[in-house]
Structure formats: C-alpha cells, structure tokens
Design an enzyme around this catalytic site. Structure first.
Site, short mmCIF file in Angstrom:
data_model
loop_
_atom_site.label_atom_id
_atom_site.label_comp_id
_atom_site.label_asym_id
_atom_site.label_seq_id
_atom_site.Cartn_x
_atom_site.Cartn_y
_atom_site.Cartn_z
N GLY B 185 0.80 -1.22 0.00
CA GLY B 185 0.00 0.00 0.00
C GLY B 185 0.83 1.27 0.00
O GLY B 185 0.52 2.23 -0.71
N ASP B 206 10.38 -7.59 -2.11
CA ASP B 206 9.16 -8.17 -1.54
C ASP B 206 9.11 -9.63 -1.96
O ASP B 206 9.40 -9.94 -3.10
CB ASP B 206 7.91 -7.43 -2.04
N LEU B 215 -5.98 -5.54 -3.20
CA LEU B 215 -6.26 -4.64 -4.33
C LEU B 215 -6.91 -3.32 -3.95
O LEU B 215 -6.76 -2.34 -4.66
CB LEU B 215 -7.11 -5.38 -5.38
N ARG B 217 -6.10 -1.28 -1.80
CA ARG B 217 -5.09 -0.27 -1.45
C ARG B 217 -3.82 -0.37 -2.29
O ARG B 217 -3.11 0.61 -2.44
CB ARG B 217 -4.75 -0.32 0.04
N LYS B 230 4.70 -9.96 -6.74
CA LYS B 230 4.48 -8.52 -6.63
C LYS B 230 5.58 -7.67 -7.28
O LYS B 230 5.28 -6.73 -8.00
CB LYS B 230 4.37 -8.12 -5.15
N ASP B 274 4.92 -3.74 6.59
CA ASP B 274 4.02 -3.63 7.74
C ASP B 274 4.59 -4.41 8.92
O ASP B 274 3.87 -4.81 9.80
CB ASP B 274 2.61 -4.11 7.39
N CYS B 331 -2.52 -4.11 9.01
CA CYS B 331 -3.67 -3.79 8.17
C CYS B 331 -4.65 -4.97 8.13
O CYS B 331 -5.86 -4.80 8.11
CB CYS B 331 -3.24 -3.47 6.75
N CYS B 388 21.59 4.84 22.20
CA CYS B 388 20.75 4.16 21.23
C CYS B 388 21.58 3.10 20.50
O CYS B 388 22.59 3.42 19.87
CB CYS B 388 20.18 5.16 20.23
#
Lengths: 79, 493
Positions: B185, B206, B215, B217, B230, B274, B331, B388
């Site tokens: 997305g 990916d 589809l 998004r 993809k 994500d 999502c 950090c």
C-alpha cells in the site's frame, strides 16, 4: 492539575476516544502513562508507549504541569 | 546443438541452445511442477503488410548462447521456475516451421505462464539473433530487434521548469538509486511518483504474491494479477510509466543476512513494510551504512512518517525497545482505508525528492502525524537518545524468546510447564489438554518456579500478558504463537 491527553492508533481504539481532558495528580510522564494503562486497560507495557508533551517527545522522568498537552503513541506497523 | 558449459551453467537445470535442424522436443519431467507451459514461435507468411516466403536466422553463436543462458537463469530466479528450456533455430526456415521453442515448468501455472511470456519478450530484445525476411516481391531485409520506446524530452518538461529542479536537479534524480522495501500500500503511493520523477534506479524488495485482499489499497496491481509475484508486476507498472529508468527486482524477504548487501547498493531507503521487526532492522542498517531512511506506518485512517538522516535521531531513539509485531495490529487485523497508505506513500516519495533536490526540509528531526478523518496534522520534535544501539552500531535483532511455536516445542524447551488460557469463558474451542483458566478481563495468576505458557485465540493477548510479565521481571512467561485458532495448532495426545 488538568492535562489534555491525545491518543493515537491502537491506543485511541482501546481508549475509545481520541482526546480527553483529565484531572490528575501524577507528577511525571511515566506516572501518567502507567496510570492511564491501568485505568483503561490499554494493553501495552509503558516501555512501548511514547509520549510527547507540548509538541516534543518527552522522557519518562519529565515533570508535567497544569495545562500540558500530552500525545500518546503506540508503535504502528501497517503498510 | 550447442549449449553453454561454463561453470555457472553446469549442473543448473536450464538450457539454451541453437540448432540448424528442425526443432522437436518433449517436455522434461519435473515431479514437483504443477504447471508446464510450452511456446512455439513459428514463421508466418506476412510481416508489416508484405508477403513473406521464408526466413533466415543468423546468430552470434557464442554470445547468443551465453546471453541466452543468463536469460534462462534470470527467468528461473524471477519467476521461481523449476525448469527452463529454450531452443532457437538458425539458418533457413520455411513458412510454418518452428523458429523458437520455450518450455518452462513451475509449481503453479501462473508463474509458468508469466515466466514463458517474459522469456520470449526478453529473448527478442537481448539475445543477438537476427532475422532476415525474404518477401514475395523478391526483396529481403534484416529485421531489427524490438527497440525500447524512445522517450520524449518533454516528459520532464513541467518539473524542469521549477527552479528547484532544472537540468541539474533532473540529473541528480537520474543518478539516484532508491530502494523500496515492501511493495504494498505505501509503495503504491511512492513508486509511481518516484518512477515518474525520473529516479534513475529503483530497487523493489518483496517476497509476496498479489492477493485479492490487497487490491483495495495496492493499486499497482490489477484484479487479474492475483497470485503473481508482486515485484514483477510493480516493475512492469513503473517501466510502462517511465521506460528510461532501471528497476531491480528482489523477490526475497529482507533478513539480517542480506540486508547490508542490499542497502549498500542504494542511496536512500524507503520502508513500505508492515513489519515492526523489518522497520527496526532497516533503521539499524541504514544508520550503520549512513543511508537516509524514510519510514511510515498507517492505522485505519491515520499514519505517521519520519526520515532518519545519518547523523540525526533514528527510529530507535524514539522507540528504544523493538516492539514485537504481535503487540500492535497490522492492516490485515485492524483494517485500513485504501487511500491511507497511498497518501503516506506519496509523502514518503516527497521526502526522497526533498532530500535529493533540496527543496524544503526532510522530517529528520520530527515525526509527522496525519489523521484523514479530521485533516489534522501534528509534528512532534524528536531528539537523539544517548545510548541508542542503532546509532552506536550495535543493534541486535530481538531474539524473541517470548514465543513458542507449538506446545511440543514448549515441552522440549521448557520441560514441565503450566498452560494458562487467557481467553474469555465463552470462546471456543475449549482446550482438552490439562490447563488453567484465567480470562484477561479478570486476570489472576500467580507466578511460580514452573514456566508458564499463555494461550489465547490468535496469540495477541497471550503475547501481551507474557510481555507484561517479562517487564515485571518474571522471566519464565511465554506465549503460544498464533494461538488456538492457528490452523497448525495441535494439542499433544
């Protein structure tokens, strides 16, 4: 003192509102986060919630004052 | 027949060959393949409105075979094919004769069709084999390989007019190499604009295939792309939009093993995944290799975006603990409006263009939040954190010893353990194996010397409980990944 709290993402969903004005006697950012987690079953440990006070990210020990606006952010992953 | 015998090709199950003899071949057997596609290109009796009598093919043998083998290897990798064979004729051919035979095998038919089509298209462009047509009118002519569509200089005209772009800026974009990790997305917003702006090289990572539920998004894809790889579809989308740019496709999952090698080859990394784990891994790698990194995340109607510059505050300065993926929804679990990631993807592309062209300021010291319901945006100042791990270059992947994959694994790892079901009492199916019950709504549980595995429907609530136990110093609390409703969940007998 009065503090405005804004919730984002999954915290908003779990709290049920996007923002609220609360009356509290907590002193630090960490105490506020812990008390809100307890009160509203936010479902995340305090270490994973980040707080910003008046537009800047704050540290756990930072003191809160009357009228502060606190934004609470969970980690968000969706993409 | 000639085939390549170089070290790279020996032993691999692909073959590209040239032959002056008529082609006849049966498909090789591949037991693990469910889809076989065979294509034959034949000599037809007309071309460009003229009648053709016959053809002659001439190849630059050595080069054609080595190029052809490379092509086959690439097809194997791109489409995860199990077998490839290409035979091309040379010399004189009559009407109706087979000029080229392509046979591919793959686990599923879609990859086989796609791989076969890609092979014939690329073969015509890349392999040095020339075709001479002999026409009925006595004339003859060599037919050129298919040219790439020339791009009009007016393509960038409107952005060249901006003083912030100009020829120098356009050149910077042309030289830039941008890596997009995750082609979903967010990338549906960023990729089209980065490609159209003329970013010279774009890498796409990916390992996923298109699913119908993407589809609404992920508008890089069409309904007919279901099941297709993809990165391949996304590359095609971008190449159609702007044929002058280079697209590198990497159909693998990003991991700590390949991440440095990948990130190193690019100038800017854009996170479109994500997964919190991947976001933190990328953040650390970009810090280490001093590459700018733009990350965004969305949730239903809202999202957040920030850019990490080599010397600025990073994602881990903001969230010191790498949060486990199970602690927040994705999502898939939480739902999202299609245009939310699209908008944030466009904002990510804007970060890259700002950085490369120098207009405005990237969000390197701030986090920007935007809510599509209210139109409200907020920018929160971020600072560097002193200790950090990502900034200091000693970031370690979280080992995630909080989860056990199965109850058998728990047994093997922990020996005797307590199993505590934290679901509400009306949630089904109930467990048959010996267990305790403590619904989250009225949770009571006393830690003991014996390790505890918490269990719920999907492994989300149990994860929360186990991680809260850990936060309170109880080190022998675990969560069963995936929960009772995970299709692979089994109770020990």
């Amino acid at each position: 003192m009065k503090i405005k709290v804004r919730y984002f993402a999954v915290l908003r969903d779990r709290r049920g509102v996007g923002e609220e004005l609360i009356e509290t006697d907590v002193r630090t950012v960490r105490e506020l986060v812990e008390s809100l987690i307890r009160q509203h079953s936010l479902g995340l440990p305090p270490s994973l919630i980040r707080a910003a006070v008046n537009g800047s990210f704050a540290n756990d020990g930072d003191k809160l004052s009357d009228g502060d606006e606190v934004v609470l952010l969970p980690p968000v992953s969706g993409g | 027949m000639k085939s390549c015998s170089c070290r790279r090709c020996r032993g691999a199950r692909t073959v590209f060959s040239l032959t002056p003899e008529p082609i006849s071949a049966t498909a090789r057997e591949v037991p693990s393949a469910g889809g076989f596609v065979s294509f034959e290109g034949k000599v037809r009796d007309h071309a460009g409105g003229r009648q053709v009598l016959r053809l002659e093919y001439e190849a630059f043998d050595e080069l054609a075979v080595s190029e052809g083998e490379l092509l086959c290897q690439e097809a194997m990798q791109r489409f995860r094919l199990l077998d490839v064979r290409v035979i091309h004729r040379t010399g004189r051919l009559e009407i109706g004769e087979t000029a080229v035979l392509i046979q591919v095998a793959a686990a599923h038919r879609k990859a086989a069709f796609e791989g076969c089509e890609w092979l014939i298209d690329e073969l015509k462009k890349r392999v040095p084999i020339w075709k001479k047509e002999f026409y009925a009118d006595g004339d003859s002519g060599w037919v050129a390989v298919e040219p790439v569509a020339p791009i009009d200089e007016r393509f960038y005209e409107r952005q060249l007019r901006l003083p912030e772009v100009g020829e120098a800026g356009q050149q910077r974009l042309r030289e830039a190499r941008v890596l997009l990790v995750g082609v979903g997305g967010l990338a549906s917003g960023s990729l089209p604009y980065l490609a159209a702006a003329g970013i010279g090289t774009i890498g796409l990572v990916d390992d996923d295939v298109v699913d119908v539920s993407n589809l609404h998004r992920q508008i890089l894809y069409r309904a007919q792309d279901e099941g297709k790889i993809k990165v391949e579809r996304a590359a095609e989308f971008a190449k159609r939009l702007n044929p002058t740019i280079n697209i590198t496709t990497i159909p693998y999952k990003l991991s700590k093993i390949n991440i440095n090698e990948l990130v190193e080859q690019f100038d800017w990394v854009v996170d479109g995944t994500d997964s919190l784990e991947v976001k933190f891994l990328l953040n650390a790698a970009c810090k280490r290799l001093r590459k700018p990194f733009t990350t965004a995340s969305v949730h239903r109607f809202e999202g957040q975006i920030l850019t990490v510059m080599p010397d600025g505050p990073c994602l881990q300065c903001l969230f010191p603990e790498t949060p486990p993926d199970a602690c927040v929804g994705t999502c898939a679990e939480e739902g999202v409006l299609g245009l939310t990631p699209g908008l944030f993807g466009i904002l990510q592309a804007n970060e890259v263009l700002k950085g490369l062209l120098g207009y405005g300021e990237v969000l390197s010291q701030e986090l920007m939040l935007f809510d599509l319901r209210t139109g409200e945006s907020q920018r929160l100042a971020r600072q560097k954190r002193e200790y950090c791990p990502a900034c200091q270059g000693d970031y370690k992947m979280p080992s995630n010893d909080l989860e056990v994959a199965t109850l058998e694994e728990a047994q093997a790892k922990l020996g005797e353990f307590r199993l505590v079901d934290v679901r509400e009492s009306d949630e089904l199916p109930r467990l048959k194996v010996k267990h305790e019950v403590s619904p989250l709504s009225r949770f009571t549980w006393e830690p003991s010397e014996t390790p505890t595995v918490f269990i719920c429907a999907h492994g989300v609530r149990s994860y929360q409980v186990a991680s809260q136990c850990r936060a309170q110093g109880i080190s022998n609390a675990y969560s069963l990944a995936g929960g009772v409703l995970n299709p692979s969940f089994k109770e020990p007998v």
